[in-house]
Write a protein that holds these residues in place. Structure first.
Motif, PDB file in Angstrom:
ATOM      1  N   ARG A  39      34.703   1.700  69.796  1.00 42.85           N
ATOM      2  CA  ARG A  39      35.165   1.040  68.571  1.00 42.85           C
ATOM      3  C   ARG A  39      34.070   0.976  67.501  1.00 42.85           C
ATOM      4  O   ARG A  39      34.360   1.061  66.308  1.00 42.85           O
ATOM      5  N   LYS A  40      32.796   0.853  67.926  1.00 46.84           N
ATOM      6  CA  LYS A  40      31.719   0.611  66.960  1.00 46.84           C
ATOM      7  C   LYS A  40      30.762   1.783  66.772  1.00 46.84           C
ATOM      8  O   LYS A  40      30.068   1.859  65.760  1.00 46.84           O
ATOM      9  N   ALA A  41      30.680   2.680  67.743  1.00 46.48           N
ATOM     10  CA  ALA A  41      29.696   3.767  67.658  1.00 46.48           C
ATOM     11  C   ALA A  41      30.340   5.097  68.068  1.00 46.48           C
ATOM     12  O   ALA A  41      31.157   5.644  67.341  1.00 46.48           O
ATOM     13  N   GLY A  94      42.348   5.609  68.449  1.00 45.43           N
ATOM     14  CA  GLY A  94      42.453   4.944  67.156  1.00 45.43           C
ATOM     15  C   GLY A  94      41.115   4.717  66.482  1.00 45.43           C
ATOM     16  O   GLY A  94      41.035   4.061  65.450  1.00 45.43           O
ATOM     17  N   ALA A  95      40.049   5.288  67.073  1.00 46.02           N
ATOM     18  CA  ALA A  95      38.698   5.070  66.532  1.00 46.02           C
ATOM     19  C   ALA A  95      38.160   6.292  65.802  1.00 46.02           C
ATOM     20  O   ALA A  95      37.009   6.295  65.373  1.00 46.02           O
ATOM     21  N   GLY A  96      38.979   7.339  65.662  1.00 47.54           N
ATOM     22  CA  GLY A  96      38.518   8.572  65.039  1.00 47.54           C
ATOM     23  C   GLY A  96      37.725   9.419  66.018  1.00 47.54           C
ATOM     24  O   GLY A  96      37.362   8.957  67.109  1.00 47.54           O
ATOM     25  N   GLY A  97      37.458  10.654  65.634  1.00 51.19           N
ATOM     26  CA  GLY A  97      36.666  11.527  66.496  1.00 51.19           C
ATOM     27  C   GLY A  97      37.300  12.883  66.711  1.00 51.19           C
ATOM     28  O   GLY A  97      38.231  13.279  66.001  1.00 51.19           O
ATOM     29  N   PHE A  98      36.785  13.602  67.725  1.00 50.76           N
ATOM     30  CA  PHE A  98      37.148  14.995  67.926  1.00 50.76           C
ATOM     31  C   PHE A  98      37.320  15.320  69.405  1.00 50.76           C
ATOM     32  O   PHE A  98      36.776  14.643  70.275  1.00 50.76           O
ATOM     33  N   GLU A  99      38.073  16.394  69.648  1.00 54.23           N
ATOM     34  CA  GLU A  99      38.212  16.949  70.990  1.00 54.23           C
ATOM     35  C   GLU A  99      37.593  18.336  70.999  1.00 54.23           C
ATOM     36  O   GLU A  99      37.739  19.091  70.021  1.00 54.23           O
ATOM     37  N   THR A 155      42.523   0.889  77.697  1.00 53.37           N
ATOM     38  CA  THR A 155      42.532  -0.301  76.843  1.00 53.37           C
ATOM     39  C   THR A 155      42.495   0.070  75.364  1.00 53.37           C
ATOM     40  O   THR A 155      43.126  -0.592  74.529  1.00 53.37           O
ATOM     41  N   LEU A 156      41.784   1.146  75.024  1.00 52.93           N
ATOM     42  CA  LEU A 156      41.715   1.596  73.632  1.00 52.93           C
ATOM     43  C   LEU A 156      43.073   2.078  73.130  1.00 52.93           C
ATOM     44  O   LEU A 156      43.513   1.694  72.041  1.00 52.93           O
ATOM     45  N   ARG A 157      43.756   2.883  73.939  1.00 56.13           N
ATOM     46  CA  ARG A 157      45.057   3.411  73.496  1.00 56.13           C
ATOM     47  C   ARG A 157      46.100   2.301  73.436  1.00 56.13           C
ATOM     48  O   ARG A 157      46.988   2.303  72.580  1.00 56.13           O
ATOM     49  N   LEU A 158      45.973   1.309  74.339  1.00 56.73           N
ATOM     50  CA  LEU A 158      46.951   0.223  74.355  1.00 56.73           C
ATOM     51  C   LEU A 158      46.831  -0.638  73.104  1.00 56.73           C
ATOM     52  O   LEU A 158      47.845  -1.067  72.529  1.00 56.73           O
TER      53      LEU A 158
END
Length: 358
Positions: free
Chosen positions: A40-42, A190-195, A229-232
């Protein structure tokens, strides 16, 4: 049990390994709450190489996808990704998946690990036009680098301009000196980023380079528990919990990926269901009284009648409250409705809320 290419790396990092969808997978390293907060923060790195990848090629590739998928893949262009599902013939969902358009005759489908064989057989059943199908799951590794600092962590490893990539798009390029890496921006946190999709023999090299590049940003390995927990918190469905062979996309709130401008498996029945309305709906709820909802706990109305079941639930690390998702009778699905979760013989007050949780 299958193992991913980085199995020994995870063990060396002290990961707690558990069986998941037929694979030995890291469920956590330093702890769920720490890992959750890192994303969530980094920036955090998930090894999700257990996921399945199919290539569909040929003149009829799009037609096959249109036949088996609920969303309208004709809207895709090269480098664009679409979320979709595979409806079954009885109103439920075979799987949810991502559709990547490589070019007008070549697509990659990304499916859930637990459904690789099932999905392959299902799509093959409808492949009456001789579309070439290639299962590249066993030779493909997949890392999800998620969090607000993901772009900063990865940009030095590639010439692809990560900051300009739009949500649900992808590009192929050189990454950490490895050619033909597919970089996408979908995310399940939901925190942004890449695959990062690449040939599995490059797994250790790419993993190490990602961690070197993100060292000053607090990058950490993240397990499947924090992924859940992040996706939920975002209200994203998990196959096997919130959607399955018995839940329709209309009930699950996935009408937005169910396009009736084309014919697909069971489309007529799903269109009729959408027209007439459903008897139950998937909702989000937060606990008002103390208690943590879990999968399959019963949901009650104020009179003590069973009105549904919990599909997912947890104590939200970010929000510091218990949240959940579940199917309830439609009349109880309105935001603000009080419901009760059956926890250890008690009926604990909860309230229906909108996604994402806040």
């Amino acid at each position: 049990m299958k193992i991913v290419a980085l199995n020994d790396t995870h063990i060396a990092l002290g990961a707690k390994m558990v069986p998941f969808a037929g694979f030995n997978m890291p469920v956590q390293y330093s702890g769920i709450n720490i890992e959750h907060e890192t994303v969530r923060k980094a920036v955090g790195v998930f090894d999700v190489s257990h996921m399945g990848e199919f290539i569909l090629k040929g003149e009829g590739a799009l037609d096959l996808i249109q036949r088996v998928c609920s969303n309208d893949a004709s809207k895709l262009f090269d480098g664009k990704i679409q979320y979709s599902c595979l409806p079954n013939e009885t109103g439920g969902i075979v799987d949810d998946l991502l559709v990547y358009r490589i070019d007008e005759k070549t697509f990659m489908l990304v499916v859930n690990a637990s459904n690789i064989e099932k999905d392959w057989d299902w799509i093959s059943k409808y492949n009456t036009g001789g579309v070439e199908m290639i299962d590249i799951s066993d030779r493909t590794s997949l890392l999800a680098v998620q969090g607000p600092k993901a772009t900063e962590a990865l940009q030095s490893l590639t010439d692809v301009d990560l900051s300009s990539m739009e949500y649900y798009t992808f590009k192929k390029g050189v990454f950490a000196g490895v050619e033909n890496v597919l970089i996408s921006a979908t995310g399940y946190t939901g925190a942004g980023g890449f695959e990062l999709y690449f040939e599995k023999e490059h797994s250790e090299h790419i993993w190490n380079e990602v961690f070197k590049a993100g060292a000053d940003l607090g990058i950490k390995p993240i397990g499947l528990a924090a992924r859940d927990t992040l996706r939920l918190e975002m209200g994203f469905c998990l196959y096997g919990n919130d959607i399955d062979d018995t839940t329709s996309p209309i009930e699950a709130g996935l009408g937005w990926i169910t396009k009736f401008t084309k014919n697909f498996v069971n489309s007529a029945n799903l269109a009729a269901q959408k027209e007439s309305g459903v008897t139950r709906k998937l909702v989000g709820f937060e606990m008002i009284e103390r208690g943590i909802p879990r999968h399959d706990y019963e949901i009650f109305d104020a009179a003590g009648n069973v009105i549904g079941k919990v599909s997912s639930g947890t104590q939200s690390p970010t929000l510091q409250k218990a949240i959940g998702m579940g199917y309830v009778k439609t009349e109880f699905s309105k935001e603000g409705t009080d419901i009760f979760i059956g926890i250890r013989e008690n009926k604990i007050l909860a309230r229906v809320v909108k996604f994402p949780f806040k």
